[in-house]
Design a protein around this motif. Structure first.
Motif, PDB file in Angstrom:
ATOM      1  N   ILE A   1       0.843  -1.202   0.000  1.00  0.00           N
ATOM      2  CA  ILE A   1       0.000   0.000   0.000  1.00  0.00           C
ATOM      3  C   ILE A   1       0.878   1.253   0.000  1.00  0.00           C
ATOM      4  N   GLU A   2       1.900   1.273   0.835  1.00  0.00           N
ATOM      5  CA  GLU A   2       2.792   2.422   0.902  1.00  0.00           C
ATOM      6  C   GLU A   2       3.564   2.603  -0.405  1.00  0.00           C
ATOM      7  N   ALA A   3       3.991   1.488  -1.031  1.00  0.00           N
ATOM      8  CA  ALA A   3       4.739   1.573  -2.282  1.00  0.00           C
ATOM      9  C   ALA A   3       3.870   2.116  -3.414  1.00  0.00           C
ATOM     10  N   VAL A   4       2.609   1.695  -3.462  1.00  0.00           N
ATOM     11  CA  VAL A   4       1.689   2.197  -4.486  1.00  0.00           C
ATOM     12  C   VAL A   4       1.493   3.697  -4.320  1.00  0.00           C
ATOM     13  N   LYS A   5       1.313   4.140  -3.089  1.00  0.00           N
ATOM     14  CA  LYS A   5       1.147   5.575  -2.844  1.00  0.00           C
ATOM     15  C   LYS A   5       2.413   6.336  -3.226  1.00  0.00           C
ATOM     16  N   GLU A   6       3.575   5.771  -2.921  1.00  0.00           N
ATOM     17  CA  GLU A   6       4.843   6.417  -3.266  1.00  0.00           C
ATOM     18  C   GLU A   6       4.997   6.535  -4.781  1.00  0.00           C
ATOM     19  N   ALA A   7       4.378   5.591  -5.510  1.00  0.00           N
ATOM     20  CA  ALA A   7       4.417   5.614  -6.976  1.00  0.00           C
ATOM     21  C   ALA A   7       3.338   6.508  -7.559  1.00  0.00           C
ATOM     22  N   GLY A   8       2.690   7.307  -6.709  1.00  0.00           N
ATOM     23  CA  GLY A   8       1.666   8.238  -7.169  1.00  0.00           C
ATOM     24  C   GLY A   8       0.317   7.603  -7.412  1.00  0.00           C
ATOM     25  N   GLY A   9       0.151   6.358  -6.943  1.00  0.00           N
ATOM     26  CA  GLY A   9      -1.069   5.629  -7.229  1.00  0.00           C
ATOM     27  C   GLY A   9      -2.031   5.522  -6.072  1.00  0.00           C
ATOM     28  N   VAL A  10      -3.142   4.845  -6.353  1.00  0.00           N
ATOM     29  CA  VAL A  10      -4.208   4.628  -5.380  1.00  0.00           C
ATOM     30  C   VAL A  10      -4.316   3.132  -5.106  1.00  0.00           C
ATOM     31  N   PRO A  11      -4.049   2.681  -3.859  1.00  0.00           N
ATOM     32  CA  PRO A  11      -4.148   1.262  -3.550  1.00  0.00           C
ATOM     33  C   PRO A  11      -5.594   0.851  -3.255  1.00  0.00           C
ATOM     34  N   VAL A  12      -6.023  -0.221  -3.906  1.00  0.00           N
ATOM     35  CA  VAL A  12      -7.393  -0.723  -3.793  1.00  0.00           C
ATOM     36  C   VAL A  12      -7.342  -2.215  -3.485  1.00  0.00           C
ATOM     37  N   LEU A  13      -8.145  -2.654  -2.539  1.00  0.00           N
ATOM     38  CA  LEU A  13      -8.194  -4.074  -2.186  1.00  0.00           C
ATOM     39  C   LEU A  13      -8.970  -4.836  -3.246  1.00  0.00           C
ATOM     40  N   ALA A  14      -8.349  -5.861  -3.833  1.00  0.00           N
ATOM     41  CA  ALA A  14      -8.989  -6.648  -4.888  1.00  0.00           C
ATOM     42  C   ALA A  14      -9.935  -7.702  -4.301  1.00  0.00           C
ATOM     43  N   HIS A  15     -11.037  -7.914  -4.994  1.00  0.00           N
ATOM     44  CA  HIS A  15     -12.034  -8.979  -4.734  1.00  0.00           C
ATOM     45  C   HIS A  15     -12.085  -9.492  -3.282  1.00  0.00           C
ATOM     46  N   PRO A  16     -12.416  -8.641  -2.317  1.00  0.00           N
ATOM     47  CA  PRO A  16     -12.387  -9.066  -0.906  1.00  0.00           C
ATOM     48  C   PRO A  16     -13.456 -10.082  -0.553  1.00  0.00           C
ATOM     49  N   GLY A  17     -14.518 -10.179  -1.352  1.00  0.00           N
ATOM     50  CA  GLY A  17     -15.606 -11.094  -1.027  1.00  0.00           C
ATOM     51  C   GLY A  17     -15.572 -12.386  -1.801  1.00  0.00           C
ATOM     52  N   SER A  18     -14.506 -12.640  -2.557  1.00  0.00           N
ATOM     53  CA  SER A  18     -14.416 -13.889  -3.306  1.00  0.00           C
ATOM     54  C   SER A  18     -13.973 -15.016  -2.387  1.00  0.00           C
ATOM     55  N   GLU A  19     -14.092 -16.257  -2.855  1.00  0.00           N
ATOM     56  CA  GLU A  19     -13.679 -17.416  -2.058  1.00  0.00           C
ATOM     57  C   GLU A  19     -12.198 -17.358  -1.727  1.00  0.00           C
ATOM     58  N   PHE A  20     -11.448 -16.600  -2.509  1.00  0.00           N
ATOM     59  CA  PHE A  20     -10.008 -16.455  -2.306  1.00  0.00           C
ATOM     60  C   PHE A  20      -9.691 -15.979  -0.893  1.00  0.00           C
ATOM     61  N   HIS A  21     -10.588 -15.162  -0.305  1.00  0.00           N
ATOM     62  CA  HIS A  21     -10.339 -14.577   1.007  1.00  0.00           C
ATOM     63  C   HIS A  21     -11.208 -15.139   2.118  1.00  0.00           C
ATOM     64  N   GLY A  22     -12.106 -16.057   1.804  1.00  0.00           N
ATOM     65  CA  GLY A  22     -12.969 -16.603   2.839  1.00  0.00           C
ATOM     66  C   GLY A  22     -14.179 -15.727   3.102  1.00  0.00           C
ATOM     67  N   PRO A  23     -14.981 -16.078   4.120  1.00  0.00           N
ATOM     68  CA  PRO A  23     -16.296 -15.454   4.307  1.00  0.00           C
ATOM     69  C   PRO A  23     -16.338 -14.154   5.094  1.00  0.00           C
TER      70      PRO A  23
END
Length: 276
Positions: free
Chosen positions: A174-196
């Motif tokens: 997250i800090e590296a993305v911000k340092e690169a001038g970007g916006v950090p966004v959490l990907a697919h938090p509700g998919s089975e990849f991350h559990g319930p």
């Protein structure tokens, strides 16, 4: 305007080149897009150039692997400078880790008795137009699995001692993305990849100063999408979404699906960047 802000190309495990992607976007009626390859920005500059030529709006992106307490989380970085040193170091680190895992996994399969020639694997050349990655293509070609699903169910398993590596923490990315001038966004938090535990996951990332959430994703049902959107609105965070399309490599993920209009999203300065 239709939007799709989560797409993979041949720079990671997608099967489409940028040229192919542009034509598919036009056919699908998508006007705003982002190329978000796994731990790679190799196709971002080309995508930006070809998008302008085609009259499409483009937001530079990347999807970065992270690890927290043994659990994998993906961070989307939007509006990044693809030449930023903060990103370059992390992407190179993650790429090296995955290459090490590929070699180690082949050696473990050999130790398990699979008739694999390690030297043949080392000299094997993966065709990016197939999608996927080197070890997967090699094992399919040698008849040890039929597809990516069988790869993960029978070969790349914890029972064989083969798992994903320990990546950097979400906060470091997250800090590296911000340092690169970007916006950090959490990907697919509700998919089975991350559990319930959707709200628990989101609340944790709020404390890590995430700037937005990928609320629209093919791994989210309508209820999950609604809960993620409401959570973002309560906190004034960005709302993004995309198909997670990998071209022909993951055929059930169709470009432009779920159908998202720009008005459905909350992009802030990213929308202005996409129009420029």
């Amino acid at each position: 305007m239709r939007a799709d802000l989560h797409i993979h190309t041949t720079a990671s495990d997608g099967s489409w080149s940028v040229d192919q992607l542009i034509q598919e976007l036009i056919s699908a009626g998508v006007g705003l897009f982002s190329v978000t390859d796994h731990d790679s920005v190799a196709n971002v500059v080309t995508a930006c150039r070809l998008a302008k030529q085609a009259g499409l709006s483009f937001i530079p992106g990347v999807e970065i692997c992270t690890t927290l307490k043994g659990q994998s989380f993906h961070i989307l970085g939007y509006g990044i400078d693809p030449e930023a040193k903060s990103l370059e170091r992390i992407l190179a680190h993650n790429t090296a880790l995955m290459e090490e895992v590929d070699h180690a996994s082949i050696k473990k399969l050999i130790a398990d008795g699979l008739a694999i020639d390690y030297a043949e694997y080392c000299s094997y050349r993966h065709d990016p137009a197939r999608g996927g990655w080197k070890s997967l293509s090699f094992l399919i070609d040698k008849g040890f699995c039929r597809d990516v699903s069988e790869f993960f169910s029978t070969l790349f398993t914890a029972e064989r001692g083969i798992t994903f590596p320990e990546f950097l923490s979400p906060l470091a990315v997250i800090e590296a993305v911000k340092e690169a001038g970007g916006v950090p966004v959490l990907a697919h938090p509700g998919s089975e990849f991350h559990g319930p535990a959707l709200e628990e996951t989101l609340d944790f990332f709020a404390r890590e100063e995430i700037c937005g959430v990928e609320c629209y994703h093919p791994g989210h049902d309508a209820a999950t999408t609604r809960r993620a959107i409401e959570w973002c609105k309560r906190r004034g965070l960005m709302i993004t979404g995309g198909s997670d399309c990998h071209g022909e490599f993951v055929p059930h993920r169709r470009l432009g699906m779920p159908a998202i209009e720009v008005e459905d999203l909350k992009l802030g300065r990213l929308w202005e960047r996409g129009l420029s």
